[in-house]
Design a protein around this motif. Structure first.
Motif, PDB file in Angstrom:
ATOM      1  N   GLU A  19      49.089 -83.124  32.544  1.00  0.00           N
ATOM      2  CA  GLU A  19      49.880 -82.580  33.622  1.00  0.00           C
ATOM      3  C   GLU A  19      50.312 -83.718  34.474  1.00  0.00           C
ATOM      4  N   GLN A  20      49.489 -84.836  34.700  1.00  0.00           N
ATOM      5  CA  GLN A  20      49.597 -85.626  35.752  1.00  0.00           C
ATOM      6  C   GLN A  20      49.384 -87.168  35.182  1.00  0.00           C
ATOM      7  N   VAL A  21      50.213 -87.761  35.636  1.00  0.00           N
ATOM      8  CA  VAL A  21      50.336 -89.191  35.220  1.00  0.00           C
ATOM      9  C   VAL A  21      50.244 -90.417  36.356  1.00  0.00           C
ATOM     10  N   THR A  22      49.262 -91.208  36.328  1.00  0.00           N
ATOM     11  CA  THR A  22      48.877 -92.298  37.206  1.00  0.00           C
ATOM     12  C   THR A  22      50.249 -93.269  36.981  1.00  0.00           C
ATOM     13  N   LEU A  23      51.123 -93.372  37.902  1.00  0.00           N
ATOM     14  CA  LEU A  23      52.005 -94.379  37.906  1.00  0.00           C
ATOM     15  C   LEU A  23      51.919 -95.648  38.845  1.00  0.00           C
ATOM     16  N   GLU A  24      52.558 -96.834  38.619  1.00  0.00           N
ATOM     17  CA  GLU A  24      52.307 -97.888  39.541  1.00  0.00           C
ATOM     18  C   GLU A  24      53.841 -98.073  39.948  1.00  0.00           C
ATOM     19  N   PHE A  25      53.849 -98.551  41.214  1.00  0.00           N
ATOM     20  CA  PHE A  25      55.350 -98.599  41.962  1.00  0.00           C
ATOM     21  C   PHE A  25      55.288 -99.963  42.592  1.00  0.00           C
ATOM     22  N   PRO A  36      48.819 -90.596  41.353  1.00  0.00           N
ATOM     23  CA  PRO A  36      49.155 -89.701  40.417  1.00  0.00           C
ATOM     24  C   PRO A  36      50.355 -88.686  40.573  1.00  0.00           C
ATOM     25  N   VAL A  37      51.141 -88.600  39.772  1.00  0.00           N
ATOM     26  CA  VAL A  37      52.391 -87.594  39.790  1.00  0.00           C
ATOM     27  C   VAL A  37      52.526 -86.627  38.587  1.00  0.00           C
ATOM     28  N   ALA A  38      53.154 -85.472  38.735  1.00  0.00           N
ATOM     29  CA  ALA A  38      53.294 -84.599  37.685  1.00  0.00           C
ATOM     30  C   ALA A  38      54.471 -85.118  36.800  1.00  0.00           C
ATOM     31  N   LEU A  83      67.754 -95.602  37.269  1.00  0.00           N
ATOM     32  CA  LEU A  83      67.566 -94.296  37.659  1.00  0.00           C
ATOM     33  C   LEU A  83      68.382 -93.457  38.622  1.00  0.00           C
ATOM     34  N   GLU A  84      69.644 -93.725  38.501  1.00  0.00           N
ATOM     35  CA  GLU A  84      70.714 -93.194  39.421  1.00  0.00           C
ATOM     36  C   GLU A  84      70.681 -91.692  39.719  1.00  0.00           C
ATOM     37  N   ASP A  85      70.380 -90.868  38.757  1.00  0.00           N
ATOM     38  CA  ASP A  85      70.175 -89.440  38.789  1.00  0.00           C
ATOM     39  C   ASP A  85      68.856 -89.129  39.013  1.00  0.00           C
ATOM     40  N   GLU A  86      68.687 -88.777  40.367  1.00  0.00           N
ATOM     41  CA  GLU A  86      67.368 -88.799  41.078  1.00  0.00           C
ATOM     42  C   GLU A  86      67.153 -87.057  40.535  1.00  0.00           C
ATOM     43  N   SER A  87      67.827 -86.372  39.938  1.00  0.00           N
ATOM     44  CA  SER A  87      67.496 -84.974  39.603  1.00  0.00           C
ATOM     45  C   SER A  87      66.636 -84.842  38.200  1.00  0.00           C
ATOM     46  N   ARG A  88      66.619 -85.961  37.559  1.00  0.00           N
ATOM     47  CA  ARG A  88      66.037 -86.232  36.195  1.00  0.00           C
ATOM     48  C   ARG A  88      64.450 -85.777  36.330  1.00  0.00           C
ATOM     49  N   ARG A  89      63.618 -85.247  35.489  1.00  0.00           N
ATOM     50  CA  ARG A  89      62.192 -85.386  35.524  1.00  0.00           C
ATOM     51  C   ARG A  89      61.703 -86.568  34.807  1.00  0.00           C
ATOM     52  N   LEU A  90      60.520 -86.851  35.345  1.00  0.00           N
ATOM     53  CA  LEU A  90      59.838 -87.953  34.856  1.00  0.00           C
ATOM     54  C   LEU A  90      59.638 -88.028  33.190  1.00  0.00           C
ATOM     55  N   CYS A  91      59.363 -86.633  32.860  1.00  0.00           N
ATOM     56  CA  CYS A  91      59.164 -86.302  31.393  1.00  0.00           C
ATOM     57  C   CYS A  91      60.379 -86.881  30.489  1.00  0.00           C
ATOM     58  N   ASP A  92      61.537 -86.352  31.162  1.00  0.00           N
ATOM     59  CA  ASP A  92      62.924 -86.977  30.596  1.00  0.00           C
ATOM     60  C   ASP A  92      63.389 -88.272  30.750  1.00  0.00           C
ATOM     61  N   VAL A  93      62.856 -89.163  31.538  1.00  0.00           N
ATOM     62  CA  VAL A  93      63.106 -90.442  31.572  1.00  0.00           C
ATOM     63  C   VAL A  93      62.441 -91.266  30.416  1.00  0.00           C
ATOM     64  N   ARG A  94      61.257 -90.867  30.412  1.00  0.00           N
ATOM     65  CA  ARG A  94      60.270 -91.346  29.323  1.00  0.00           C
ATOM     66  C   ARG A  94      60.083 -93.041  29.535  1.00  0.00           C
ATOM     67  N   PRO A  95      59.607 -93.606  30.581  1.00  0.00           N
ATOM     68  CA  PRO A  95      59.450 -95.066  30.574  1.00  0.00           C
ATOM     69  C   PRO A  95      58.535 -95.419  29.819  1.00  0.00           C
ATOM     70  N   PHE A  96      58.836 -96.958  29.228  1.00  0.00           N
ATOM     71  CA  PHE A  96      58.027 -97.343  28.097  1.00  0.00           C
ATOM     72  C   PHE A  96      56.581 -97.675  28.748  1.00  0.00           C
ATOM     73  N   MET A  97      56.614 -97.928  30.114  1.00  0.00           N
ATOM     74  CA  MET A  97      55.142 -98.145  30.729  1.00  0.00           C
ATOM     75  C   MET A  97      55.221 -97.556  32.056  1.00  0.00           C
ATOM     76  N   PRO A  98      53.863 -97.001  32.447  1.00  0.00           N
ATOM     77  CA  PRO A  98      53.826 -96.110  33.692  1.00  0.00           C
ATOM     78  C   PRO A  98      53.969 -97.018  34.886  1.00  0.00           C
ATOM     79  N   VAL A  99      55.344 -97.605  35.070  1.00  0.00           N
ATOM     80  CA  VAL A  99      55.564 -98.660  36.176  1.00  0.00           C
ATOM     81  C   VAL A  99      57.008 -98.176  36.608  1.00  0.00           C
ATOM     82  N   LEU A 100      57.254 -97.986  37.815  1.00  0.00           N
ATOM     83  CA  LEU A 100      58.534 -97.814  38.111  1.00  0.00           C
ATOM     84  C   LEU A 100      58.737 -98.850  39.447  1.00  0.00           C
ATOM     85  N   ARG A 101      59.900 -99.620  39.304  1.00  0.00           N
ATOM     86  CA  ARG A 101      60.170-100.665  40.476  1.00  0.00           C
ATOM     87  C   ARG A 101      61.279-100.055  41.273  1.00  0.00           C
TER      88      ARG A 101
END
Length: 970
Positions: A19-25, A36-38, A83-101
């Protein structure tokens, strides 16, 4: 990268195993976050979480608004994705690695965002500047934008340690302290020098400049006013006045409608009066139009001729008009030999410059929208040259400037003026008596009006004034004949070699009396020597005299912006001094343009200021809620509880917490303590808001929010008390003054600092007596209260604090003519410091009731004050004599600096304060400071006032008793 990481992430997105994933920012400040985020959270939600977590991290304040940034990631196809469309869910974005810049947005969106933020900050849409279609406005915006952005870019190129010092000055950054084993130590954080990507992008986006309209037309020939040409009288035509349906017929009589009010026209005729001014000096006789009948569209079709040669018009000549109704002459009036005044019913006034901002003599038709006149006002040379923007509720005066040549005429350049001056011989009288008389004139600090023979002497000896009395420049400027081009040329030439004045003497030259651009440039050159702390001391006046400037682009504006951009404290208060008067129609354009320029040059400051604006809006809403409850006759307890419930709402808690205090940019109002918030009893129901100290939870910070009272007079009074304190301390006299913070933030709104551990004399006296009528006469109440707050070993120090502060406020309130001094606006701190609050009346404008003056003494010195000073012993004359000596020493120090106080108050006439509007108000200050008298004469007069205050103190006690009884019976 460890084997299997990408496959593990793909499994998370596809199978939803957790349900949750630890992301690095990665933040643009170089800060790294991990939490962690859902997996079903939207990008917008995640951004809010990042901002919340980043608040406690270093360099958070350099981040712009969240909308200025966008997340990027590496997607499953190994491409960088924004990620311009901020209404998208994280599970729909599907980043290759748990890192968002987090990176700054690029393109027009950043520019639009900044424009929107600036519009919200200044309370005026930037599109309103565009719709002006005014070349002067456009050129000023372009020049100031270029200036401020270049200044910002210069700061960005500083070495990192200088950059940190400039953007995070130590005296403004909160200093955290923790206590360990009874010892305090500072908390240190490691800061890393990083590349500030957001700042660079913001500045890069702001490099687009407006197109300048200052480019001269091709082959356009510039012709200067030839001062050797044949003299011509200056004329203009008054073809028509267009009041634009501002007239109505009521009961068979014409009525003038101004901003919703009515002014009955006495009689049947209307007249326009016009005068040519240079500062406050009339250049020639006033010209009056013919009389026309009152109607909805009165017309004058005549030529107004001014008795001044065209070549003698000074550069800052301004035309002042007034429109008024003529009084009907009665038989008694017709029989008198005296001329009847034709300005019995002033209706409107308007001013305009003779030369435009490019030095060109105006030609052609101009429609001037007028300003409503106050009763008794005629020509108003001190008023603005801006046209009234409320064109639907004011008269429009149409005038036509004639063309004197087939080509445009420009004011002569400096080189031509200097040639004229050099061609004139300057006589040098050597008469000893003349020099003695000159010394007498320049030594008299109160000498501003001169006889003709004195004017002639000053002008003849002008070279001696420059050589030996340079600080008397203002006197020489006052007697200069600005309607003679020969004298103007000599004065301008003389000014070029005048040595710089001390900044505090130069301040006087910013008054509207001295509009010449060369004088004002000289003044700014002198003011540049002011240190930041000195400049801050006089910032209130410097902002007000912007109203005297005739054109948008001036040296004073550039000087203030330059210093504001290089010092965060000056920038903070420059913003609020300008922002607080944006509702004033006559200055909203000028102040709005300066605010826009400051914000563009100080992008990093925008976020903090927006947070302050948001907090103030919530305070106003909260105050309206309290007033509404009071009008419904709800109980005070119920309203207070409802107010606390309102504050507890998330939107209020978020807006009112973690905000830089507008009162002081070094104070962070961290968490509002809603249980200790309340409202006060006075008519406008001010809010009493308490905040927890971020570093010491046992301590609090308090502010009072007022909505409905004009705090500008309080600001000025407290500024003067602060200045007195500085002057006294410079002379080694510390009178323990309490110049608490006070700031006007808008139209009759503002903040006041809560002085902790203090109570009013009225409360102390009431709590010590069972009878309100006798409480004011209990001489032991104050001393007993101090004893209760200070154990025996501390009592002597508390009495010392009381003695010194009482001396300071006795002198300060006498000099400033502070009125309405009752026991509810004099307070005492638990450590003994006495101080005054609520300065609604000053400069001798005292209250009266039933025609009786309520202020019977020069200042407040009651016998219970004396009782404390003498430590409760009636024979302790030594202590009292020391108190008297402190008062006399303090007064003498102020008298030595009397000219400074007079000049500062004179500059504040532009503020439009009801009790500071004419020379009579300034004269009160000259009298109280004994300007023009010797120190011995001044001290002798003060001793008389001191004895009077002591002898008549029983009258004060009677007033206090009446005030207490009236308050209890409310």
């Amino acid at each position: 990268m460890p084997p299997g990481v990408c496959y593990g992430m793909q499994d998370v997105w596809e199978k939803g195993g957790r349900e949750q994933v630890t992301l690095e920012f990665l933040l643009p400040t170089g800060i790294y976050l991990s939490f962690p985020v859902a997996r079903n959270d939207t990008i917008g939600t995640i951004k809010k979480m990042v901002w919340k977590n980043a608040r406690s991290e270093p360099l958070f304040s350099v981040l712009s608004d969240p909308d200025a940034y966008v997340f990027t990631c590496i997607n499953l196809t190994a491409e960088r994705e924004e990620l311009e469309d901020e209404s998208r869910r994280l599970c729909d974005v599907r980043p290759f690695m748990p890192v968002l810049r987090l990176v700054a947005r690029e393109g027009d969106r950043v520019e639009k965002l900044i424009n929107t933020q600036i519009s919200l900050l200044i309370g005026k849409g930037l599109h309103e500047f565009d719709t002006q279609k005014n070349h002067e406005v456009n050129e000023f915006r372009a020049k100031m934008r270029s200036f401020c952005e270049e200044n910002a870019q210069d700061r960005q190129r500083l070495p990192w340690h200088q950059w940190m010092k400039c953007n995070f000055p130590c005296d403004l950054e909160p200093f955290s302290m923790v206590v360990q084993s009874g010892k305090s130590c500072s908390v240190k954080k490691l800061l890393v020098n990083v590349k500030f990507e957001a700042s660079e992008v913001s500045h890069r986006m702001l490099c687009t400049h407006l197109v300048s309209h200052n480019t001269p037309l091709i082959n356009e020939e510039i012709h200067n006013l030839d001062i050797q040409e044949k003299p011509e009288n200056y004329t203009l035509q008054l073809p028509v006045c267009l009041p634009k349906a501002r007239w109505e017929v009521e009961g068979g009589r014409w009525v003038w409608v101004v901003w919703g009010g009515l002014c009955e026209i006495i009689g049947k005729r209307l007249v326009v009066q016009a005068g040519l001014f240079h500062g406050g000096e009339l250049l020639c006789k006033v010209v009056t139009s013919s009389e026309v009948s009152v109607c909805s569209d009165p017309v004058w079709d005549q030529k107004l001729v001014f008795d001044i040669n065209l070549c003698d018009l000074p550069r800052m000549s301004r035309l002042c008009f007034t429109l008024y109704g003529v009084l009907e002459k009665t038989k008694k009036q017709r029989s008198t030999k005296k001329k009847n005044k034709k300005a019995d019913c002033p209706l409107a006034w308007v001013n305009t410059m003779v030369f435009d901002y490019k030095d060109q003599l105006k030609t052609g038709e101009f429609l001037l929208s007028t300003w409503p006149s106050a009763p008794g006002d005629l020509l108003n040379p001190m008023g603005t040259v801006e046209r009234n923007p409320n064109i639907d509720s004011t008269a429009g005066l149409l005038i036509r400037f004639p063309s004197f040549r087939p080509h445009p005429l420009y004011y002569p350049p400096l080189e031509k003026v200097n040639r004229t001056a050099s061609a004139i011989n300057t006589p040098r009288p050597t008469n000893l008596n003349s020099h003695l008389k000159l010394k007498e004139i320049v030594d008299n600090k109160n000498h501003t009006e001169f006889f003709e023979h004195e004017k002639e002497l000053l002008w003849k000896l002008r070279l001696d004034v420059r050589a030996h009395y340079p600080e008397s420049l203002s006197k020489l400027l006052l007697i200069t004949k600005w309607n003679k081009h020969e004298d103007v040329a000599q004065m301008v030439c003389l000014l070029r070699t005048w040595r710089d004045l001390p900044p505090l003497h130069a301040l006087e030259l910013l008054d509207y009396t001295f509009p010449d651009p060369h004088v004002r440039s000289f003044t700014i050159r002198c003011l540049k020597k002011l240190g930041d702390e000195e400049l801050f001391q006089y910032l209130l006046q410097l902002v007000q005299v912007l109203k005297y400037e005739s054109y948008l682009d001036c040296d004073l504006t550039t000087f203030l912006l330059e210093r504001a951009l290089s010092n965060k404290k000056i920038g903070h208060f420059l913003f609020w001094h300008l922002r607080s008067e944006m509702h004033v129609a006559s200055v909203s354009l000028r102040f709005g343009l300066i605010l826009e320029a400051y914000c563009r040059g100080s992008i990093y400051h925008i976020k903090s200021l927006m947070k302050q604006i948001e907090a103030l809006n919530k305070m106003k809403a909260l105050n309206d809620f309290v007033k509404s409850g009071s009008q419904k006759s709800a109980s005070r307890l119920q309203i207070t509880e409802d107010m606390k419930l309102c504050i507890k709402q998330d939107t209020y808690m978020e807006a009112l917490s973690d905000v830089i205090s507008p009162l002081s940019p070094s104070i962070v109002l961290s968490e509002i303590w809603y249980d200790r918030c309340k409202f006060m009893d006075s008519k406008m129901k001010p809010l009493w808001l308490m905040y927890k100290n971020k570093w010491d939870h046992l301590d609090t910070v308090g502010i009072i929010f007022k909505n409905g009272d004009d705090l500008r007079q309080d600001m000025l009074t407290l500024q003067m008390i602060q200045l007195m304190d500085v002057l006294w301390k410079t002379e080694g006299l510390d009178l323990r003054m309490v110049p608490y913070g006070c700031l006007s933030t808008g139209n009759k709104t503002g903040l006041i600092e809560v002085v902790k551990n203090a109570d009013t004399i009225a409360n102390i006296q009431r709590n010590s007596s069972n009878n309100a009528a006798t409480a004011a006469f209990n001489k032991d109440a104050l001393l007993n209260w101090l004893k209760s707050k200070n154990p025996e070993d501390k009592l002597d120090q508390a009495i010392e604090e009381f003695t010194l502060s009482c001396a300071g406020y006795c002198v300060a309130t006498y000099v400033l003519g502070i009125g309405d001094r009752h026991s509810d606006n004099i307070m005492i701190r638990e450590n003994g410091q006495l101080f005054h609050i609520d300065f609604g009346h000053f400069l001798g404008n005292f209250k009266a009731k039933f025609g009786i003056n309520r202020e019977r003494v020069p200042f407040i010195l009651t016998y219970d004050f004396v009782h404390v000073i003498q430590q409760g012993r009636t024979n302790n004359s030594e202590k009292f004599e020391r108190f008297r000596e402190c008062c006399e020493q303090a007064y003498k120090i102020l008298c030595r600096n009397g000219t400074l106080f007079v000049n500062l108050f004179a500059l504040m006439r532009a503020a439009g304060l009801p009790e500071l509007s004419c020379s009579k108000d300034i004269q009160y200050l000259k009298d109280s400071l004994a300007l023009g008298r010797s120190e011995e004469e001044a001290l002798k007069n003060f001793k008389v006032k001191f004895n009077e205050a002591l002898r008549e103190s029983w009258k004060t006690k009677v007033n206090w008793m009446m005030h207490t009884v009236a308050k209890d019976n409310r």
